[in-house]
Design a protein around this motif. Structure first.
Motif, PDB file in Angstrom:
ATOM      1  N   LEU A 119     -14.830  12.418  -5.409  1.00  0.00           N
ATOM      2  CA  LEU A 119     -13.720  12.014  -4.555  1.00  0.00           C
ATOM      3  C   LEU A 119     -13.912  12.569  -3.153  1.00  0.00           C
ATOM      4  O   LEU A 119     -14.159  13.764  -2.973  1.00  0.00           O
ATOM      5  CB  LEU A 119     -12.392  12.532  -5.135  1.00  0.00           C
ATOM      6  N   ARG A 120     -13.791  11.695  -2.171  1.00  0.00           N
ATOM      7  CA  ARG A 120     -13.849  12.108  -0.769  1.00  0.00           C
ATOM      8  C   ARG A 120     -12.557  11.689  -0.086  1.00  0.00           C
ATOM      9  O   ARG A 120     -12.194  10.498  -0.108  1.00  0.00           O
ATOM     10  CB  ARG A 120     -15.041  11.477  -0.059  1.00  0.00           C
ATOM     11  N   ILE A 121     -11.853  12.640   0.501  1.00  0.00           N
ATOM     12  CA  ILE A 121     -10.597  12.358   1.178  1.00  0.00           C
ATOM     13  C   ILE A 121     -10.836  12.166   2.673  1.00  0.00           C
ATOM     14  O   ILE A 121     -11.508  12.986   3.321  1.00  0.00           O
ATOM     15  CB  ILE A 121      -9.582  13.501   0.949  1.00  0.00           C
ATOM     16  N   ILE A 122     -10.337  11.066   3.208  1.00  0.00           N
ATOM     17  CA  ILE A 122     -10.391  10.798   4.647  1.00  0.00           C
ATOM     18  C   ILE A 122      -8.958  10.892   5.155  1.00  0.00           C
ATOM     19  O   ILE A 122      -8.152   9.978   4.961  1.00  0.00           O
ATOM     20  CB  ILE A 122     -10.997   9.413   4.943  1.00  0.00           C
ATOM     21  N   LYS A 123      -8.637  12.015   5.791  1.00  0.00           N
ATOM     22  CA  LYS A 123      -7.251  12.275   6.193  1.00  0.00           C
ATOM     23  C   LYS A 123      -6.962  11.598   7.521  1.00  0.00           C
ATOM     24  O   LYS A 123      -6.945  12.213   8.591  1.00  0.00           O
ATOM     25  CB  LYS A 123      -7.016  13.794   6.274  1.00  0.00           C
ATOM     26  N   GLU A 124      -6.743  10.304   7.451  1.00  0.00           N
ATOM     27  CA  GLU A 124      -6.488   9.475   8.634  1.00  0.00           C
ATOM     28  C   GLU A 124      -5.507   8.376   8.259  1.00  0.00           C
ATOM     29  O   GLU A 124      -5.277   8.101   7.072  1.00  0.00           O
ATOM     30  CB  GLU A 124      -7.787   8.821   9.124  1.00  0.00           C
ATOM     31  N   ASN A 125      -4.955   7.716   9.280  1.00  0.00           N
ATOM     32  CA  ASN A 125      -4.186   6.515   8.980  1.00  0.00           C
ATOM     33  C   ASN A 125      -5.155   5.411   8.569  1.00  0.00           C
ATOM     34  O   ASN A 125      -6.379   5.582   8.603  1.00  0.00           O
ATOM     35  CB  ASN A 125      -3.316   6.100  10.173  1.00  0.00           C
ATOM     36  N   ALA A 126      -4.612   4.264   8.184  1.00  0.00           N
ATOM     37  CA  ALA A 126      -5.458   3.211   7.632  1.00  0.00           C
ATOM     38  C   ALA A 126      -6.496   2.706   8.625  1.00  0.00           C
ATOM     39  O   ALA A 126      -7.662   2.494   8.273  1.00  0.00           O
ATOM     40  CB  ALA A 126      -4.583   2.058   7.142  1.00  0.00           C
ATOM     41  N   THR A 127      -6.109   2.530   9.884  1.00  0.00           N
ATOM     42  CA  THR A 127      -7.040   2.007  10.883  1.00  0.00           C
ATOM     43  C   THR A 127      -8.193   2.971  11.132  1.00  0.00           C
ATOM     44  O   THR A 127      -9.370   2.598  11.028  1.00  0.00           O
ATOM     45  CB  THR A 127      -6.295   1.721  12.205  1.00  0.00           C
TER      46      THR A 127
END
Length: 227
Positions: free
Chosen positions: A207-215
């Motif tokens: 699992l890799r988390i990308i802590k950003e909004n969708a765009t």
């Protein structure tokens, strides 16, 4: 091509201006969820329920897909992309994505109260007295609380075949959609895009988390997946 399965929730549509309509206190536009999104609520006050979805439908027709939607379409050049969405809007379709499963129904469709397979495209207000060809009242083509999720089995089969799983803008708190992550094969990479992720990277293997909004998150995803 590899199978890239994307599970999307309200967070991706919020950037287009679609309100999630669930307040911090759990109310939907000031209503208890069971008043406006359950068979019992519809039986008790059909006018209220129809008006609730008429407002949602009107708003949907004023917004457009955002860059996150178009980024998912761009992934189709390199992957067999299949989108499983909890959203009832048509923004994925308008952005050009071609394989979409709507778990919770679609705002721009209605169906007969007597025959759930009699589904009609619908862009205007739905009122009492609007009936199907056999004379039965039409209702929103939405999966209400307490109803079966007819597309769930298809979604499970799609998820089982994923080579990559991407999750965008959903807290994974609403079941049965939240259970889909459990059906991916071992060692399948999972990308979780959310500004406020409620799981940590140790919760699932790969699992890799990308802590950003969708765009911004899908911009990063493109860089990661399209070399």
């Amino acid at each position: 091509m590899k199978n890239l399965v994307v599970l999307t929730g309200a967070g991706i549509s919020a950037e287009s201006g679609i309100k999630t309509f669930r307040d911090a206190d759990g109310l939907w536009e000031g209503h208890d969820v069971m008043q406006v999104a359950s068979p019992k609520g519809y039986l008790n006050n059909p006018e209220l329920v129809l008006d609730f979805y008429n407002q949602r439908r009107r708003q949907l027709l004023t917004v457009k897909p955002n860059k996150a939607h178009y980024n998912l379409k761009e992934l189709e050049t390199n992957y067999n992309v299949q989108i499983i969405t909890q959203n009832v809007d048509d923004l994925h379709e308008r952005a050009g994505s071609t394989n979409i499963v709507h778990l919770h129904g679609e705002l721009l469709k209605v169906r007969s109260t007597e025959n759930e397979n009699d589904v009609i495209k619908w862009r205007k207000d739905l009122n009492l007295g609007d009936v199907c060809k056999l004379g039965s009242q039409l209702r929103p083509h939405i999966v209400w609380f307490g109803e079966m999720v007819p597309m769930l089995e298809m979604a499970i089969e799609i998820t089982k075949k994923a080579d990559i799983l991407v999750i965008i803008g959903t807290s994974l708190q609403v079941y049965p959609a939240a259970s889909l992550i459990e059906f991916v094969k071992r060692n399948v990479p999972i990308y979780f895009i959310d500004l406020n992720p409620n799981i940590n990277e140790g919760a699932y293997k790969n699992l890799r988390i990308i802590k950003e909004n969708a765009t911004n998150g899908t911009d990063k995803l493109l860089n990661l997946l399209i070399q």
